[in-house]
Design a protein around this motif. Sequence first.
Motif, PDB file in Angstrom:
ATOM      1  N   VAL A  78       0.958  -1.128  -0.230  1.00 38.02           N
ATOM      2  CA  VAL A  78       0.198  -0.010  -0.039  1.00 38.02           C
ATOM      3  C   VAL A  78       0.993   1.222  -0.114  1.00 38.02           C
ATOM      4  O   VAL A  78       0.774   2.353  -0.801  1.00 38.02           O
ATOM      5  CB  VAL A  78      -0.914   0.106   1.350  1.00 38.02           C
ATOM      6  CG1 VAL A  78      -1.764   1.352   1.409  1.00 38.02           C
ATOM      7  CG2 VAL A  78      -1.878  -1.221   1.163  1.00 38.02           C
ATOM      8  N   ALA A 112      -3.827   4.769  -5.169  1.00 34.69           N
ATOM      9  CA  ALA A 112      -3.349   3.650  -6.040  1.00 34.69           C
ATOM     10  C   ALA A 112      -3.114   4.062  -7.443  1.00 34.69           C
ATOM     11  O   ALA A 112      -3.382   5.017  -7.630  1.00 34.69           O
ATOM     12  CB  ALA A 112      -4.561   2.434  -6.073  1.00 34.69           C
ATOM     13  N   ALA A 149      -3.968  -1.756  -3.791  1.00 34.60           N
ATOM     14  CA  ALA A 149      -4.440  -0.866  -2.869  1.00 34.60           C
ATOM     15  C   ALA A 149      -5.735  -0.111  -3.397  1.00 34.60           C
ATOM     16  O   ALA A 149      -6.211   0.626  -2.666  1.00 34.60           O
ATOM     17  CB  ALA A 149      -3.306   0.197  -2.611  1.00 34.60           C
TER      18      ALA A 149
END
Length: 369
Positions: A78, A112, A149
């Motif tokens: 992440v 993301a 993510a």
Amino acid sequence: MPEPLAGARELVDDLVGDRAAEWDRSGEIPDEVLRTPAARGLLCAGVPADFGGLGATSAANGEFTAYVGSRCSSLRSVMTSQGMAAWAIQRLGGPRQHAMYLPKLAGGQLAAVAFSEAEAGSDLSAMTTTIEPDGDAVVVRGRKVWTTAAHYADVIVVVGRYGSGAAAVVVPVSAPGVTVRRVPLPSGCRAAGHADVHLDEVRLPADAVLGGGQPLMLLVTTALAYGRLSVAWGCVGILRACLDAARRHARDRRQFGEPLARHQLVARHLANLLTAEQIATRVCEHASRGWDSGSPDMVIATVLAKQVSAVQAAQGAATAVQVLGSAAAHEGHVVERAYRDAKLMELIEGSTEICQLILADHAVSMAAS
């Protein structure tokens, strides 16, 4: 730890504790575990201080990334996605976009980056996602897969075709036409929020477009560079976790009347693990020095770091499993997780084979010059 990241490791220790295995099994990292470091700018520590970031060097951020990777590869994934989104905005966006987006990413918003498609993985030239101007707006259409993510993200930086070239566009997940669907039961980094992203006639302001009209491969290479180095440092963390677990087990476990570490074949495994960790660390340090100095060799050093570290992590995790034996066969054990997570590192942000092709082309160009 350098000043911008003072106390960062302690915060990670407090947030992760012994819960990484639980997150791996459930496939979910609690929101507070992501939002707390995000609000302190730790998930994209390289964002300049002028935009509310920490302004950390690549070397300092790399060592922190390795530490996070040693505790939880899903959390590190992440972190890589957040940093890659911020880097793409820094490199592809203009001053107004920097001021619009970077303070949010350094202040708690999660992001993301979407590259891959069902028919465009390593061959990104097959990308079909489009970003089309329509008056004072753009319309985004396409399907992205395996977007790390995305399950947690507030915004997704989507790469697509734009006219005769390519662009990235900052897409809020709340925008009409955006659908995010979790990838069920991924084999590695299970809590990293991998998801497929569907973009159906998503209408956005024109100033959401970054780097419009650039050649596709140039734009992708620019955005991927950060991710490759972050993954490489994350692999250093995987190796350190494996080395620590194998060392402790070999020291404390006794077989045939003496510690495992005194058996020569086991000692060989420990030596190989230490060697792998040192090789990965040094190649990452070299790449980060290139980033911090602005070296013209930065790109190839980053590919080299990603290639070497991912291969060493996959081999090192397998070695650690061999040392621990059945002790590492329990789902959620740090070495068992590392074994699955490390293999994934050989596939993402440029597979081992793609990195080898890039390095081979560089070797040929060196010989020609």
